[in-house]
Every structure is written in structure tokens, then in C-alpha cells.
Design a protein around this motif. Structure first.
Motif, mmCIF file in Angstrom:
data_model
loop_
_atom_site.group_PDB
_atom_site.id
_atom_site.type_symbol
_atom_site.label_atom_id
_atom_site.label_comp_id
_atom_site.label_asym_id
_atom_site.label_seq_id
_atom_site.Cartn_x
_atom_site.Cartn_y
_atom_site.Cartn_z
ATOM 1 N N GLU A 149 -65.710 -46.140 3.597
ATOM 2 C CA GLU A 149 -64.544 -45.247 3.551
ATOM 3 C C GLU A 149 -64.680 -44.115 4.566
ATOM 4 N N LEU A 150 -65.882 -43.537 4.674
ATOM 5 C CA LEU A 150 -66.101 -42.475 5.660
ATOM 6 C C LEU A 150 -65.889 -42.993 7.077
ATOM 7 N N GLU A 151 -66.403 -44.181 7.366
ATOM 8 C CA GLU A 151 -66.233 -44.796 8.685
ATOM 9 C C GLU A 151 -64.752 -45.050 8.978
ATOM 10 N N ARG A 152 -64.028 -45.539 7.989
ATOM 11 C CA ARG A 152 -62.596 -45.791 8.145
ATOM 12 C C ARG A 152 -61.851 -44.491 8.452
ATOM 13 N N ARG A 153 -62.209 -43.419 7.776
ATOM 14 C CA ARG A 153 -61.569 -42.117 8.021
ATOM 15 C C ARG A 153 -61.892 -41.580 9.404
ATOM 16 N N ARG A 154 -63.134 -41.761 9.852
ATOM 17 C CA ARG A 154 -63.504 -41.316 11.203
ATOM 18 C C ARG A 154 -62.680 -42.047 12.256
ATOM 19 N N GLU A 155 -62.578 -43.362 12.087
ATOM 20 C CA GLU A 155 -61.803 -44.153 13.042
ATOM 21 C C GLU A 155 -60.344 -43.715 13.056
ATOM 22 N N ARG A 156 -59.804 -43.434 11.895
ATOM 23 C CA ARG A 156 -58.415 -42.995 11.785
ATOM 24 C C ARG A 156 -58.240 -41.630 12.457
ATOM 25 N N ALA A 157 -59.210 -40.733 12.297
ATOM 26 C CA ALA A 157 -59.124 -39.404 12.867
ATOM 27 C C ALA A 157 -59.209 -39.462 14.406
ATOM 28 N N GLN A 158 -59.943 -40.430 14.966
ATOM 29 C CA GLN A 158 -60.081 -40.536 16.409
ATOM 30 C C GLN A 158 -58.800 -41.100 17.046
ATOM 31 N N HIS A 159 -58.000 -41.808 16.293
ATOM 32 C CA HIS A 159 -56.778 -42.419 16.864
ATOM 33 C C HIS A 159 -55.609 -41.551 16.707
#
Length: 159
Positions: A149-159
Motif C-alpha cells: 500500500e505504501l509503494e502504491r501511494r508513492r507511485e501515485r504521488a509521483q504521477h
């Protein structure tokens, strides 16, 4: 505005009065409450040594956190048939407020002098203890899920 509140209260009161007691009690918190731990309720003959013969009604049911077993025997003078017993069992088995429904039914049978004895034995459900291995596996799965979930949020924040 004031008229609509009065009208709403009146309609609610009429609907509530139209419900059978059991339905009203099940829907309105505080009209009845269950014990907080295991319990046994008895009707009719409470002296176990005086009870003779098998139960005419034997069934299991549940309500809230309790799993219960009902055993009841009718008086020899009762005109009830096995079909009547099955009907009671069917009616009780479909109730969401099983404990309340059993109490109501046994009180009625006792009042009508049909019931010889009845016992409702209810045990509180307790989840089985997990082994240390099961706990460790569950914790590991939770950690992995959190990291995904943390990884998914990081990816979302970078896009």
C-alpha cells in the motif's frame, strides 16, 4: 416545519404500536438486554432430578455473541403433537432474536400449563487462540500488505 415534526412523531408512534412486541423489542435498543457471559435459563420444573424422559424439543440457535441449546418437554397432559413441536422449532430457528423468541415462547407455554420443563443453555462464542506460528504468519502478511500500500501511494504521488 413544526407540523412535519409532529406528524413524523405521530407516524412513528403508530408504526411502533402496530409492531408485535417481539419485533419492536428486537428493533429498539434497550428494551431487553442479554447477559454478558455464559448463562442457563430454566422454565417449569427446575429440579433436574424430577425431570423424566427425553425432551420433546431440542434445537440450537444463536443471537449476538451466544450459541444456545434449547431442550424442552411438554406435560403428559399436553395435547401437542410432534408436528406442533416441529412448528415451534421452525418458528424459533428463523428468528434473529433467538434468545428473546425462546424466552417468549417458553413463558407462553409455561403460562398455558403446557410446559413441563425447559432449559436454554447459552455459551458466549470465543474465537480459538492462534498458535505463535499463525500469529507470526498473520503479522507478516499484514506487513507485506502495508508495504504494498505504501509503494502504491508513492507511485501515485509521483504521477
Amino acid at each position: 416545519m413544526r407540523m412535519s415534526r409532529v406528524l413524523a412523531a405521530s407516524v412513528a408512534a403508530i408504526v411502533f404500536q402496530g409492531l408485535p412486541v417481539s419485533e419492536a423489542a428486537a428493533q429498539v435498543p434497550g428494551l431487553y438486554s442479554l447477559p454478558s457471559s455464559d448463562f442457563v435459563w430454566n422454565w417449569g420444573e427446575t429440579n433436574l432430578e424430577r425431570r423424566r424422559g427425553p425432551a420433546d424439543l431440542t434445537m440450537k440457535g444463536s443471537e449476538a455473541q451466544f450459541t444456545c441449546e434449547l431442550n424442552a418437554q411438554m406435560r403428559p397432559s399436553s395435547t401437542m403433537t410432534p408436528t406442533d413441536y416441529r412448528k415451534i422449532e421452525q418458528d424459533l430457528s428463523t428468528r434473529l432474536d433467538f434468545i428473546y423468541a425462546v424466552s417468549e415462547a417458553m413463558n407462553t407455554l409455561e403460562y398455558n400449563r403446557v410446559l413441563e420443563w425447559a432449559t436454554l443453555d447459552c455459551k458466549e462464542y470465543k474465537a480459538p487462540e492462534k498458535t505463535p506460528e499463525e500469529k507470526a504468519t498473520r503479522e507478516q502478511e499484514a506487513r507485506e500488505k502495508m508495504l504494498r500500500e505504501l509503494e502504491r501511494r508513492r507511485e501515485r504521488a509521483q504521477h
